[in-house]
Design an enzyme around this catalytic site. Sequence first.
Site, PDB file in Angstrom:
ATOM      1  N   GLU A 164     -11.411 -57.587  28.888  1.00  0.00           N
ATOM      2  CA  GLU A 164     -12.215 -58.271  27.875  1.00  0.00           C
ATOM      3  C   GLU A 164     -11.727 -57.864  26.497  1.00  0.00           C
ATOM      4  OE1 GLU A 164     -16.504 -57.926  28.162  1.00  0.00           O
ATOM      5  OE2 GLU A 164     -16.413 -58.175  30.342  1.00  0.00           O
TER       6      GLU A 164
ATOM      7  N   GLU B 268     -18.052 -52.424  33.462  1.00  0.00           N
ATOM      8  CA  GLU B 268     -18.551 -51.483  32.451  1.00  0.00           C
ATOM      9  C   GLU B 268     -19.746 -50.627  32.886  1.00  0.00           C
ATOM     10  OE1 GLU B 268     -19.274 -53.643  28.838  1.00  0.00           O
ATOM     11  OE2 GLU B 268     -17.256 -54.463  28.771  1.00  0.00           O
TER      12      GLU B 268
HETATM   13  C1  BGC Z   1     -19.752 -57.345  28.469  1.00  0.00           C
HETATM   14  C2  BGC Z   1     -20.082 -58.805  28.286  1.00  0.00           C
HETATM   15  C3  BGC Z   1     -20.554 -59.074  26.878  1.00  0.00           C
HETATM   16  C4  BGC Z   1     -19.459 -58.658  25.924  1.00  0.00           C
HETATM   17  C5  BGC Z   1     -19.794 -58.889  24.460  1.00  0.00           C
HETATM   18  C6  BGC Z   1     -19.005 -56.743  27.307  1.00  0.00           C
HETATM   19  O1  BGC Z   1     -19.407 -55.431  27.122  1.00  0.00           O
HETATM   20  O2  BGC Z   1     -19.047 -57.159  29.658  1.00  0.00           O
HETATM   21  O3  BGC Z   1     -21.032 -59.177  29.238  1.00  0.00           O
HETATM   22  O4  BGC Z   1     -20.898 -60.390  26.672  1.00  0.00           O
HETATM   23  O5  BGC Z   1     -19.234 -57.285  26.070  1.00  0.00           O
HETATM   24  O6  BGC Z   1     -20.856 -58.114  24.087  1.00  0.00           O
END
Ligand code: BGC
Length: 480
Positions: free
Chosen positions: A390, A210
Site C-alpha cells: 500500500e 497491518e
Molecule cells: C489500511 C487501509 C486504509 C489505508 C489508508 C491502511 O493502513 O490498510 O485500509 O484505507 O491505510 O488509511
Amino acid sequence: MILKFPDNFIFGTAISAFQTEMGSSKESVSENSDWYKWVHDENNIKDGIVSGDLPENGDGFWDLYREDISNAKYMGNNSIRLSIDWARIFPDNIEDIYANIKYEGENIVGVTLPKNSLKEMLSSSNQKAIEHYKEIFKFIKDSGLLLFLTLYHWPLPLWLHDPIKCHDNIETCEKKGWLDDKTIIEFGKYAYFISDVFSKYVDIWETINEPDIIASQGYFFGNLFGFLPGVSDISKAFKVEKNLALAHNISFKNIKKFNKNKEVGIGIAPQYFEPIKNDSETTRFVKFIKYLNNEWFLNATNFGLFDNNLDMIFDEKIENIVPPDYIGIDYYQRVKIGYKGLPDVPYIFNIDLLPCEDCTDFMWDIYPQGLRFVSNELFEKYHRPLYILENGIADAKDLKRSRFLIDHLIELKKTIDEDKIPIKGYYHWSLIDNYEWARGFSMRFGLYSVDYNTKKRHPTKAVEIYKKICNGEEFDEQYR
Ligand code: BGC
C-alpha cells in the site's frame, strides 16, 4: 521521463472488502462484523468516535467489480490486491466445529482440520458468498491479472467480537476478539478452509493486513483514531499483537499446505520516524517508538522472538514459527517525533508528534524518501523479499496525487536499482475511493474517484501517469 522497472515487476492497485464491497444491492451488504456494528453505533456517532457515514452507501464493488477490474487492467496493472470478508463467509458461530490444536508451552502454534470438520465448515459457510467471490476471482484471472488475496483486512465476525461491550468494559465483555486465544484458533480454521476453497484462483497470499495498526489504534490510542474497540492499555495492545503474530504463523502454515509453490506473507505499516533533535534522549526515544511500531511484530514472525514486557529485550522464543516468504510494506508518511521528558508520565506517553510539512487531507506528511529508507532498513534486518502493498494519498481535490505517485515510484526505483533491495511489486492504495474506517467517505484515496450517489467512477489525473509507468512509457514530467 521514463521510469523503467524490471520486466517481471508487479504493478497493481489495492482495495479491501469492508471498504469497497457494499453499496450496490441488498446482497452487497455484509452486516455481521464488528466494524459494521461499530460504525452504526449511535453513541459512537454521537460522540464523534466515528463519522456517521455508513459502509452500505459505499462503492458497491460487490456488483460493479467488472468495471473496477477493467479499470485496473486499463492502467496496465498486472495484478490486483483485494481481501475477503470473514463475517460474510461465516456469519454464524462455528466454534463447535472441531480442530486439531498444537501448543508450544501455552502458545498456539498449529490448527488443522480433519476431513469431517472441513466438510462441516463448508456446510456452515455462506455458499452464495463463496460462489460470488469465485466469480470475481475468475473475472480477475480472465482479465489476465494476478490475484493477490488478503485473508483478513480487519473486520471480525460478531460471534468473535462485540466491540461495543468491549469498549464499555474490556474486562467483563465476553466476546473479546483478538484479545482472546480462541480467535487464533478460529482464524486458523478459517485460513485452512479458505485456502482449500480458493487456492485455485490465488497467486499471492497475505495472511493479515497491518496487525500493528489493529493493535495500536484499537488498544493503545483509545478513541483517538476511532478504531474499535477504542481501548487504551499498552499491555493489551501487545497481547493483541502477540495473538496476531501467532494467528499469522498458523494461517501461513495452513495456506502453504494447499499452495506449496505460492508466496505467502504478512504486511505491516512501517512509518519513517524522524527525530526532531539529535540529543541522546530523543534518539533513544525514537528508536523505541520505531522498535514498537516497525520491528516488534516482525521480530516475532521472522525469528519467533517475543518481547512481552516491552523493554527491548526478548523474553520468549517460540520455535514453531516459520518466517514468511515476503514482508509487505504499507508506506504512507513521515512522522516527526520529539521527546517531552515529563517525569510523571509513562515513557511511551512522552511522545511529541509534530505537524506535517507537506500535508495530505489526512494531515499525513508526504515524504517519498521514507519509502526507500524503510525498505532498506527492513530488508537489512529481516532479509525477506519485499512488496509495497500500500502507498497512496487522501487528496479529494486531486492536487497532489500525481506528484505523490511519481515521487514515490522514483524512490522505489532507486531502492531497486541502486540499493539492490529485492522489491517484487508495488500496489497503489487505492484503486477506487473507499470507506475509510472511522472517517467514512471523507478521505479520498482512489485513483478512480467515486460518486457515492450515482456509483460512477471518474479517473483522477494520476491514472494516465500510472498507466504510462506500468507500461514503461514516457510521461510528461510537468505533472510533478
Ligand atoms: C489500511 C487501509 C486504509 C489505508 C489508508 C491502511 O493502513 O490498510 O485500509 O484505507 O491505510 O488509511
